[in-house]
Design an enzyme around this catalytic site. Structure first.
Site, mmCIF file in Angstrom:
data_model
loop_
_atom_site.group_PDB
_atom_site.id
_atom_site.type_symbol
_atom_site.label_atom_id
_atom_site.label_comp_id
_atom_site.label_asym_id
_atom_site.label_seq_id
_atom_site.Cartn_x
_atom_site.Cartn_y
_atom_site.Cartn_z
ATOM 1 N N ASP A 9 0.842 -1.191 0.000
ATOM 2 C CA ASP A 9 0.000 0.000 0.000
ATOM 3 C C ASP A 9 0.887 1.255 0.000
ATOM 4 O O ASP A 9 1.745 1.405 0.863
ATOM 5 C CB ASP A 9 -0.870 -0.039 1.270
ATOM 6 C CG ASP A 9 -1.913 1.051 1.284
ATOM 7 O OD1 ASP A 9 -2.061 1.758 0.270
ATOM 8 O OD2 ASP A 9 -2.582 1.198 2.331
ATOM 9 N N ASP A 111 -3.431 2.461 -5.722
ATOM 10 C CA ASP A 111 -2.207 2.478 -4.925
ATOM 11 C C ASP A 111 -2.042 1.266 -4.011
ATOM 12 O O ASP A 111 -1.270 1.310 -3.071
ATOM 13 C CB ASP A 111 -2.121 3.766 -4.101
ATOM 14 C CG ASP A 111 -3.057 3.739 -2.917
ATOM 15 O OD1 ASP A 111 -4.185 3.229 -3.068
ATOM 16 O OD2 ASP A 111 -2.666 4.214 -1.840
ATOM 17 N N GLU A 112 -2.754 0.198 -4.280
ATOM 18 C CA GLU A 112 -2.568 -0.974 -3.422
ATOM 19 C C GLU A 112 -2.817 -2.272 -4.172
ATOM 20 O O GLU A 112 -3.607 -2.313 -5.110
ATOM 21 C CB GLU A 112 -3.458 -0.907 -2.179
ATOM 22 C CG GLU A 112 -4.900 -0.726 -2.509
ATOM 23 C CD GLU A 112 -5.801 -0.609 -1.281
ATOM 24 O OE1 GLU A 112 -5.735 -1.488 -0.420
ATOM 25 O OE2 GLU A 112 -6.587 0.347 -1.232
#
Ligand code: MG
Length: 401
Positions: A9, A111-112
């Site tokens: 993350d 974003d993860e």
């Protein structure tokens, strides 16, 4: 064998990525070290904080509040607009870097992602050492930091990556659930929405442990069939596989990015109906049937949600796919503004292995199929506007083609 799952993350993704963008453009200082937020256009309703620097966070500025309110907390606050195109580029670089090691990666949002380490442990060794190594590699090559959570399933990996930030590796193995996860506030449990928290608190559930030990039947009174899932999550039980991105090609899917955020359920139904129709038509053309329907949504913060269900009977009927997708939407929709809506049809089978179940009303379905095929032909001939299918806004006109 226990699985080993990682959740990677990006820390403060939008802010870090904008900081890099500005540094590339000759900016003299790194906005990560100042009172800064990323915010939308104040003139439109998107004038909210999308991400904040750690200094801004210390002054009580939170994601989702208005820029106006954030500025009241910090007079020297600087706001920067989001640059989604750049964010997509950075996101792609991150996932490319990780895919050097394995293709068992599921992208959860911009974003993860989840990474299944189980099958590559024999190559790269101890998972904690590996996590530290890639965390450093990401920082050295891409110049932003990530947190990595390691656990025996996706849920716990996600929880672990959210422990102390930034630039940390945490573990939450099954044997650590009681010590590391049980004491946490119930609102910190992944999957428990903002609206559910006060309801749980009313029932005296304050910590994850409280929920894990709560009586299932009692909880079902308030949360119906979600109750078991909630209690299992609190216990750290989760069997979902890491869904490889390349699996996407074996199924049929269609999604729409909306020109404006949607919050009206009927409008969302309308879009589901159109997507169902497109997909069903494609299936009928190939004489295929889908066993699994999945609906996925992306909200205006790029968070992805998805629910799926296995159908009693494989289908290629618009209405059946639409009804299933509506049901799935109702299960997961939490009234957040929606930016993207998609449906995926999975476990496709061909006519030859399409089994008719005992409970299936064969005649009705045959009629429906004939009707839908006729519509397909008419639409192909005269264009899609000439005939529209089931109207979604009222049951009484549902069958009016
Ligand atoms: Mg993040």
């Amino acid at each position: 064998m226990n699985r080993i799952i990682m959740h990677i993350d990006v820390n403060n993704a939008f802010l870090s990525w904008t900081a890099l963008d500005l540094l590339n453009k000759g900016y003299k200082y790194d906005i990560r070290n100042s009172y800064a937020v990323i915010g939308g256009d104040e003139k439109k309703r998107s004038g909210i904080v999308l991400a904040k620097s750690n200094s801004a966070k210390k002054l009580g500025i939170v994601t989702g509040e208005t820029l106006y309110s954030a500025r009241n907390k910090c007079k020297i606050l600087k706001t920067y607009p989001p640059n989604y195109q750049w964010y997509q580029e950075m996101s792609k670089k991150l996932f490319n870097l990780l895919s050097k090691y394995t293709d068992d990666i599921e992208i959860a949002s911009i974003d993860e992602c989840y990474l299944d380490y189980t099958k590559i442990k024999h190559i790269y060794g101890d998972e904690v050492k590996f996590a530290h190594k890639i965390k450093k590699e990401i920082y050295d090559t891409l110049k932003f930091t990530v947190n990595i959570g390691i656990a025996n399933n996706k849920l716990c990996a996600k929880m672990a990556s959210d422990f102390e930030k930034p630039y940390k590796v945490h573990t939450l193995y099954d044997y650590e659930i009681k010590t590391k996860m049980y004491p946490l506030y119930i609102g910190d449990l992944f999957g428990i929405g903002k609206k559910t928290v006060p309801k749980l608190e009313k029932l005296g559930i304050k910590t994850i442990e409280d929920l894990a030990n709560y009586d299932e039947l009692k909880l079902a009174k308030y949360f119906k069939n979600q109750a078991i899932k909630m209690i299992n999550s609190a216990k750290g039980i989760n069997n979902e596989p890491v869904k490889k991105e390349r699996d996407e090609r074996k199924c049929l899917s269609n999604e729409t990015t909306l020109s404006h955020d949607l919050t009206d359920k009927l409008e969302i139904y309308d879009i589901l109906n159109k997507i169902s129709d497109n997909l069903a038509r494609a299936l009928r053309k190939e004489e295929k049937y889908a066993n699994v329907v999945e609906v996925h949504l992306k909200d205006n913060m790029f968070k992805k949600f998805s629910h799926q269900k296995k159908l009693n009977n494989a289908t290629n009927l618009t209405n059946e796919i639409y009804e299933a997708s509506k049901e799935l939407l109702n299960e997961m929709y939490n009234n957040e503004p929606i930016r993207l809506i998609g449906i995926k049809l999975d476990k496709l089978v061909t006519k030859s292995n399409h089994q008719v179940s005992l409970f299936e009303q064969v005649e009705n379905r045959e009629d429906d199929l004939k009707l839908e095929k006729t519509i397909d032909q008419l639409q192909e001939k005269f264009g899609s506007k000439i005939i529209t299918r089931a109207n979604v806004k009222g049951n009484e006109i549902k069958k009016k083609y």
